[in-house]
Write an enzyme that holds these catalytic residues in place. Structure first.
Site, PDB file in Angstrom:
ATOM      1  N   GLU A   1     -41.869 102.028  34.992  1.00 54.61           N
ATOM      2  CA  GLU A   1     -40.940 102.239  33.879  1.00 54.61           C
ATOM      3  C   GLU A   1     -39.688 101.410  34.136  1.00 54.61           C
ATOM      4  O   GLU A   1     -39.275 101.232  35.275  1.00 54.61           O
ATOM      5  CB  GLU A   1     -40.564 103.720  33.785  1.00 54.61           C
ATOM      6  CG  GLU A   1     -41.729 104.642  33.480  1.00 54.61           C
ATOM      7  CD  GLU A   1     -42.381 104.349  32.143  1.00 54.61           C
ATOM      8  OE1 GLU A   1     -41.643 104.067  31.174  1.00 54.61           O
ATOM      9  OE2 GLU A   1     -43.621 104.364  32.074  1.00 54.61           O
TER      10      GLU A   1
ATOM     11  N   TYR B   1     -47.661  93.940  34.308  1.00 55.34           N
ATOM     12  CA  TYR B   1     -48.501  94.689  33.367  1.00 55.34           C
ATOM     13  C   TYR B   1     -49.782  93.928  33.012  1.00 55.34           C
ATOM     14  O   TYR B   1     -50.742  94.509  32.531  1.00 55.34           O
ATOM     15  CB  TYR B   1     -47.717  94.992  32.097  1.00 55.34           C
ATOM     16  CG  TYR B   1     -46.844  96.226  32.210  1.00 55.34           C
ATOM     17  CD1 TYR B   1     -47.281  97.449  31.709  1.00 55.34           C
ATOM     18  CD2 TYR B   1     -45.598  96.173  32.822  1.00 55.34           C
ATOM     19  CE1 TYR B   1     -46.491  98.587  31.810  1.00 55.34           C
ATOM     20  CE2 TYR B   1     -44.796  97.307  32.918  1.00 55.34           C
ATOM     21  CZ  TYR B   1     -45.252  98.506  32.416  1.00 55.34           C
ATOM     22  OH  TYR B   1     -44.471  99.635  32.516  1.00 55.34           O
TER      23      TYR B   1
ATOM     24  N   ASN C   1     -39.007  98.116  24.445  1.00 49.50           N
ATOM     25  CA  ASN C   1     -38.056  99.160  24.064  1.00 49.50           C
ATOM     26  C   ASN C   1     -36.733  99.037  24.821  1.00 49.50           C
ATOM     27  O   ASN C   1     -35.717  99.582  24.412  1.00 49.50           O
ATOM     28  CB  ASN C   1     -38.659 100.557  24.238  1.00 49.50           C
ATOM     29  CG  ASN C   1     -39.129 100.824  25.666  1.00 49.50           C
ATOM     30  OD1 ASN C   1     -38.666 100.193  26.609  1.00 49.50           O
ATOM     31  ND2 ASN C   1     -40.054 101.756  25.817  1.00 49.50           N
TER      32      ASN C   1
END
Ligand code: NAG
Ligand code: NAG
Ligand code: NAG
Ligand code: NAG
Ligand code: NAG
Ligand code: NAG
Ligand code: NAG
Length: 388
Positions: free
Chosen positions: A165, A196, A275
């Site tokens: 995160e 990722y 985000n």
């Protein structure tokens, strides 16, 4: 002064040579012979030998009588011994204990060798193995003070902190400092960097890429809408100039796992809007469209950062344009001009995109790291490294 040696004696000589080699590690560690065959005119004796040696001796074809001189195939014996030596030196497997399953999601512990070609690593989730474990993996989100190991840490053991995160999406914790030895995150400056996804060279050489059939222009799947996100403002602005197909819970158009692949590949462009904006925080929002044959329009860290991980012509960056309106015009141009659009696919002749295995890769690569690097290390101020 030719020696008359029978082939039986020759074989005894072979045994002697092997024994000598057995007991002179230095010999076969540092001796790099240029010749394959070693003439061996003298005989020495030795009286004990390991299993490894004995198996070396069972190869009668390693000696030859040449011009009445016994000749021993030194390289093949040396290779044999080195191979076996490697096996004996290889301490038993490196053991990595997964203290808690990341987000509670289990994965197959037996795949380090088949998926990543990592050998000599054993993953376990059995906490009774704590005393034997060379590494212990902790997933940030699941760390609880009342659920940490209570036994003393063996001196050889390394603790690994895992977090995928971004700093915005996870919280610092006062107990994290001076606790871990290694970090495993998406960040390039982690000890164990697990992005990722990855772009890799195609194994079978270059091939032409067939662009999937497209019947949508620009798409976006958004599960969490919040007007405070930079991406939301950009989206609203962009949406005034072009029509964007928007899906996800936040707009009551959820996409099932089953439909996801077809949906994303049927879009010419996909908004890969992160985000939160942090260096190296480039997520599946980018890698999924890359895998599915869609051109990602990215909002995240600067283009330079993306280009450290993926080819520069694989994506469009919102920063390449002075305004959402200008980006909209560029997208419209690409929509109308096939050959310009195709330029975003040229990298696919040589490369292929893939996602990484969440948790499993962290565990396998951490284990591999511990196996390879024996250096002492303490992560002092984890909080300011990650959140500072
Ligand atoms: C020698 O014999 C062993 C089995 O005893 C065999 O594996 C090896 O290939 C042979 N080497 C040569 C050079 O013939
Ligand atoms: C064996 O001896 C002959 C004659 O002396 C020589 O020509 C030949 O090179 C020798 N062979 C080897 C492998 O030493
Ligand atoms: C966990 O490890 C302990 C100690 O080696 C062993 O006795 C036990 O059976 C293991 N438990 C499981 C579920 O494998
Ligand atoms: C682990 O090692 C500690 C000593 O460091 C010892 O007190 C403890 O009993 C051991 N635990 C197990 C399960 O072997
Ligand atoms: C959605 O975003 C808000 C704002 O950042 C955050 O507080 C919330 O936890 C997020 N919800 C989910 C389900 O991720
Ligand atoms: C597409 O763009 C290229 C490069 O700008 C241009 O040469 C070509 O004529 C354009 N094709 C069409 C159909 O507009
Ligand atoms: C790992 O870090 C801990 C905590 O700072 C430290 O006590 C320990 O000696 C370190 N061990 C190794 C092997 O680096």
């Amino acid at each position: 002064m030719e020696l008359q040696i029978s082939s039986r004696v020759c074989q005894n000589l072979l045994i002697t040579v092997a024994l000598l080699i057995c007991f002179s590690g230095i010999f076969y560690t540092y001796y790099q012979p240029n010749i394959t065959w070693l003439k061996w005119p003298t005989v020495s004796r030795s009286n004990s030998c390991s299993e490894i040696c004995i198996s070396a001796l069972k190869m009668p074809n390693q000696t030859e009588m040449v011009n009445n001189t016994c000749v021993v195939n030194i390289i093949s014996i040396r290779n044999l011994l080195t191979q076996t030596e490697a096996v004996t030196q290889t301490d038993p497997d490196t053991i990595l204990l997964i203290w808690m399953w990341p987000f509670g999601a289990k994965f197959d512990l037996g795949r380090c060798s088949s998926l990543f070609n990592i050998h000599g690593c054993r993953l376990t989730d059995n906490r009774s193995q704590f005393n034997n474990s060379h590494g212990v993996l902790f997933h940030h989100r699941n760390i609880r003070e009342d659920d940490m190991p209570t036994l003393p840490r063996p001196l050889f053991q390394k603790w690994i902190w895992m977090n995928m995160e971004s700093p915005s999406n996870s919280a610092p914790h006062s107990t994290l400092n001076n606790l871990f030895n290694l970090t495993a995150t998406y960040r390039q400056d982690s000890d164990i960097m697990v992005p990722y996804g990855r772009i890799s060279e195609k194994t079978g050489g270059s091939t032409t890429y067939k662009i999937p059939h497209k019947n949508k222009f620009v798409c976006w799947i958004v599960s969490n809408w919040s007007s405070k996100y930079k991406r939301s403002q950009y989206y609203e602005n962009l949406n005034q100039h072009i029509s964007i197909e928007t899906y996800g819970h936040s707009v009551s158009r959820p996409v099932s796992k089953k439909d996801y692949l077809d949906l994303v590949s049927s879009c010419k462009f996909y908004l890969s809007f992160e985000n939160s904006i942090h260096k190296d925080y480039i997520t599946e929002k980018l890698y999924n469209p890359l895998k599915l044959g869609t051109v990602p329009v990215v909002l995240g860290p600067p283009r330079k950062n993306y280009e450290e991980l993926i080819p520069g012509n694989a994506f469009i960056h919102v920063d390449d344009f002075s305004s959402p309106k200008e980006l909209a015009e560029h997208l419209k141009l690409l929509d109308q001009n096939e050959s310009l659009y195709r330029q975003y696919f040229t990298w696919r002749e040589h490369f292929v995109a893939s996602s990484t295995y969440f948790g499993l890769e962290h565990a396998c690569w951490a284990c591999d790291h511990i196996r390879r690097y024996k250096n002492y290390r303490v992560v002092r101020d984890l909080n300011s490294w990650y959140w500072g």
